[in-house]
Design an enzyme around this catalytic site. Structure first.
Site, PDB file in Angstrom:
ATOM      1  CE  LYS A 154     -56.156  47.052 -90.770  1.00 26.11           C
ATOM      2  NZ  LYS A 154     -57.611  47.072 -90.892  1.00 26.11           N
TER       3      LYS A 154
ATOM      4  NE  ARG B  32     -51.512  42.995 -98.095  1.00 23.37           N
ATOM      5  CZ  ARG B  32     -52.584  43.126 -97.318  1.00 23.37           C
ATOM      6  NH1 ARG B  32     -53.688  42.499 -97.596  1.00 23.37           N
ATOM      7  NH2 ARG B  32     -52.547  43.906 -96.257  1.00 23.37           N
TER       8      ARG B  32
ATOM      9  CD  GLU C 251     -60.933  43.467 -88.427  1.00 25.33           C
ATOM     10  OE1 GLU C 251     -60.214  42.879 -89.250  1.00 25.33           O
ATOM     11  OE2 GLU C 251     -61.128  43.074 -87.267  1.00 25.33           O
TER      12      GLU C 251
HETATM   13  P1  ATP Z   1     -53.727  44.780 -92.789  1.00 21.92           P
HETATM   14  O1  ATP Z   1     -53.075  43.481 -93.186  1.00 21.92           O
HETATM   15  O2  ATP Z   1     -52.820  45.936 -92.842  1.00 21.92           O
HETATM   16  O3  ATP Z   1     -54.497  44.690 -91.515  1.00 21.92           O
HETATM   17  P2  ATP Z   1     -56.161  44.341 -94.050  1.00 21.92           P
HETATM   18  O4  ATP Z   1     -56.317  43.851 -95.448  1.00 21.92           O
HETATM   19  O5  ATP Z   1     -56.419  43.362 -92.977  1.00 21.92           O
HETATM   20  O6  ATP Z   1     -54.766  45.028 -93.925  1.00 21.92           O
HETATM   21  P3  ATP Z   1     -58.600  45.771 -93.998  1.00 21.92           P
HETATM   22  O7  ATP Z   1     -59.058  46.824 -93.077  1.00 21.92           O
HETATM   23  O8  ATP Z   1     -59.273  44.462 -93.938  1.00 21.92           O
HETATM   24  O9  ATP Z   1     -57.050  45.587 -93.760  1.00 21.92           O
HETATM   25  O10 ATP Z   1     -58.537  46.301 -95.481  1.00 21.92           O
HETATM   26  C1  ATP Z   1     -59.509  47.084 -96.129  1.00 21.92           C
HETATM   27  C2  ATP Z   1     -59.268  46.980 -97.608  1.00 21.92           C
HETATM   28  O11 ATP Z   1     -57.977  47.468 -97.934  1.00 21.92           O
HETATM   29  C3  ATP Z   1     -59.332  45.544 -98.082  1.00 21.92           C
HETATM   30  O12 ATP Z   1     -60.098  45.487 -99.262  1.00 21.92           O
HETATM   31  C4  ATP Z   1     -57.903  45.188 -98.329  1.00 21.92           C
HETATM   32  O13 ATP Z   1     -57.803  44.231 -99.327  1.00 21.92           O
HETATM   33  C5  ATP Z   1     -57.297  46.542 -98.733  1.00 21.92           C
HETATM   34  N1  ATP Z   1     -55.865  46.575 -98.454  1.00 21.92           N
HETATM   35  C6  ATP Z   1     -55.248  46.374 -97.277  1.00 21.92           C
HETATM   36  N2  ATP Z   1     -53.908  46.407 -97.405  1.00 21.92           N
HETATM   37  C7  ATP Z   1     -53.655  46.636 -98.717  1.00 21.92           C
HETATM   38  C8  ATP Z   1     -52.460  46.784 -99.497  1.00 21.92           C
HETATM   39  N3  ATP Z   1     -51.258  46.685 -98.948  1.00 21.92           N
HETATM   40  N4  ATP Z   1     -52.595  47.027-100.820  1.00 21.92           N
HETATM   41  C9  ATP Z   1     -53.813  47.135-101.374  1.00 21.92           C
HETATM   42  N5  ATP Z   1     -54.962  47.008-100.706  1.00 21.92           N
HETATM   43  C10 ATP Z   1     -54.901  46.754 -99.389  1.00 21.92           C
HETATM   44 MG    MG Z   2     -58.219  42.407 -92.721  1.00 15.91          MG
END
Ligand code: ATP
Ligand code: MG
Length: 569
Positions: A279, A269, A44
């Site tokens: 983020k 994760r 995102e």
């Molecule tokens: P955050 O909680 O930091 O905002 P998010 O999952 O909301 O992370 P996205 O931009 O939606 O962020 O993530 C893009 C991809 O990265 C998704 O498939 C998500 O599952 C993966 N991802 C995000 N954080 C991790 C992590 N700590 N370990 C592994 N994969 C991750």
């Molecule tokens: Mg997300």
């Protein structure tokens, strides 16, 4: 000498097999997807990528490469109030820096028209309805985990009426939040995601790509799987928190005329000690100016780690090493730092730098004497060449390499003791000059003129080797020593009411002002990596260095054996 972005096919990053390989193998063996694998990385664009995303990128792109398939980059841009073009650009740059190139570039917003059509389809088939409950009421009707929810009074609306209202929602006839489109599933399902989830909301927010064309936006769950289907994704890999969304992901595929059926697979994760990977929290650090910005070298963002001097190859190796599993765990930060050391050991040029200088005067060396010593740039890399180090009567050595009272096992300088100067002669400490407080300010030494090239005049062994810089040619440059951003191993583990930011490490940055460096470092290119021998790995800062005036960031320390010995004692 060092490589910022080594060419990569991505295959090296998933050398280790994991359970997703088994799942894909089984699908291919069962004849699914015509033997084809297509994955996607779906960020995102509401912040910069962090180490957790690096893991997801390595998994998504790595699997596609291993199976000779494709991997798309898809921006999940369904939440216009938090998303910006700045993030879209930075994410593309970061993915490429990490060493990957996408096949297709997509945005969920590319599919807004198709998604809207899917909304109408669900209404027409009796699987969705327009609901007039407010967001608070929707939440209240949803019930609790242990108690079923209540059906919305609008659930029995006719498809014709819902269709009319949905079209008018799109046309902008209603206020933000006044109505939603909801799937008609099961208000008593034990899975809250199946209790008539909201598919569309009214939101007048400018979208970074579609502008003001839409005033209704699809929810993440409604967009994600359908985008997967429309892009022809075969394996939609995500993190474990989406496991409970999978029944909904599949419900949509079951009830919509999608061209293709993807499959969601979840993995744990990545969490790392002394770090937060979210983020939202990283944004908070930026906004409250705890750090300089998203690219502060202490940040676990790809930008921050890159500026800190972590290499893309090191991050890929780390992601491979930690593996992919289905249970949550936290990786020791040491594992990451070791991956960085391993890579820099191979690629970083060696240099001499003294961070806390103490003067040495070699009494028996000619006052106007000057020698140029050939030194190998990197013993691990024969192609790295050599450079010339000036040597003279006055030198700087590290304050820590001298002690008045040498403890047992001390192989550095102290009164009467002899050490070898790296690449140069052996010197013996004869006399110590002190300031008014008694602190040493100058060591008067003698050298053994026959001790160059590892020898000594009488064959005696000199055990210790220390680094040095010739005073006549030394340059000065600011050197920043970075430490963990958080002092606590698990920064997010706080008692109720306590801010996680209370765990910040007040000593995460120390700027060393008086460091003395060998003259060749004046020409360090921004982003160039060095091992300051016996001190650590450093990189010339890409933001603050100027031609002829570099600023150095400590990437990671070397393993300090003396500190370890002292701890043990
Ligand atoms: P955050 O909680 O930091 O905002 P998010 O999952 O909301 O992370 P996205 O931009 O939606 O962020 O993530 C893009 C991809 O990265 C998704 O498939 C998500 O599952 C993966 N991802 C995000 N954080 C991790 C992590 N700590 N370990 C592994 N994969 C991750
Ligand atoms: Mg997300």
């Amino acid at each position: 000498m060092s490589h910022d972005t080594p060419p990569s096919t991505g295959t090296e990053s998933t050398r280790h097999r994991h359970f997703i390989h088994d799942e894909i193998d089984a699908d291919l063996a069962a004849g699914k997807h015509q033997g084809r694998v297509r994955t996607r990385f779906p960020p995102e664009p509401n912040g910069y990528l962090h180490l957790g995303h690096a893991k997801a990128i390595c998994v998504d792109f790595g699997l596609a490469a291993e199976y000779g398939g494709q991997c798309n980059l898809r921006f999940d841009d369904t939440n216009p109030s938090k998303e910006e073009q700045e993030y879209v650009d930075a994410i593309q740059d970061d993915v490429r820096w990490l060493g990957f190139e996408w096949d297709g570039l997509f945005y969920a917003s590319d599919f807004f028209e198709e998604l809207y059509g899917y909304g109408e389809h669900l209404i027409r088939t009796g699987h969705a309805y327009v609901c007039d409950l407010t967001p608070d009421e929707v939440a209240a009707y949803r019930g609790r985990l242990d108690a079923p929810g209540r059906e919305s009074p609008y659930r029995q609306r006719s498809p014709a009426e819902s269709l009319d209202l949905f079209r008018r929602m799109r046309a902008g006839e209603f206020q933000d939040g006044a109505r939603t489109l909801r799937a008609k599933i099961d208000m008593s399902s034990p899975n809250p995601n199946l209790r008539d989830p909201v598919l569309y909301r009214i939101l007048r927010a400018h979208h970074h790509r579609t502008g003001d064309a839409w005033c209704i936006y699809p929810m993440y769950d409604f967009a994600h799987g359908q985008c997967d289907a429309l892009e022809g994704i075969t394996h939609s890999i995500c993190t474990l928190e989406f496991e409970i969304h999978r029944p909904l992901y599949e419900w949509f595929l079951d009830h919509l005329p999608v061209p293709h059926r993807p499959r969601q697979i979840e993995f744990a994760r990545l969490n790392v000690t002394y770090t937060v990977l979210s983020k939202r929290k990283l944004l908070e650090l930026v906004k409250t100016q705890v750090v300089e910005g998203w690219d502060d070298p202490r940040m676990p963002t790809l930008r921050g780690m890159r500026r800190r001097g972590y290499t893309a190859a090191a991050l890929r190796a780390f992601c491979d090493q930690i593996g992919v599993a289905r249970f949550n765990s936290t990786v020791d930060k040491l594992v990451l730092e070791n991956a960085v050391r391993d890579d820099l050991n191979k690629s970083a040029a060696r240099a001499l730098a003294v961070l806390r200088p103490l003067k040495v005067v070699i009494e028996n060396y000619p006052a106007d004497g000057l020698e140029w010593i050939d030194a190998v740039n990197n013993p691990e890399d024969p192609a790295s060449g050599t450079r010339r180090l000036p040597f003279g009567r006055e030198l700087w050595i590290e304050h820590d390499d001298y002690k008045d009272d040498a403890p047992k096992g001390w192989f550095r300088l102290s009164p009467g003791k002899e050490v070898r100067l790296r690449y140069a002669y052996c010197i013996t400490c004869k006399e110590v000059r002190r300031d008014a407080s008694g602190a040493p300010i100058e060591l008067v030494c003698t050298y053994d003129p026959q001790s160059a090239h590892g020898k000594t005049s009488d064959g005696r062994k000199v055990k210790g080797i220390i680094h040095w810089v010739a005073a006549s040619h030394a340059i000065e440059a600011p050197v920043r020593l970075y430490d963990h951003l958080f002092a606590a191993e698990f920064p997010e583990d706080v008692a109720e009411g306590v801010d996680w930011k209370a765990n910040l490490n007040p000593k995460s940055l120390e700027v060393v002002a008086g460091a003395k460096l060998e003259p060749a470092l004046r020409d360090a290119r921004p982003g160039q990596h060095f091992q300051f021998e016996r001190v650590g790995y450093f990189v010339a800062d890409t933001r603050d260095s100027r031609p002829g005036a570099p600023v150095f960031n400590r990437t990671v320390t070397l393993k300090d054996t003396w500190a370890k010995l002292e701890k043990r004692a």
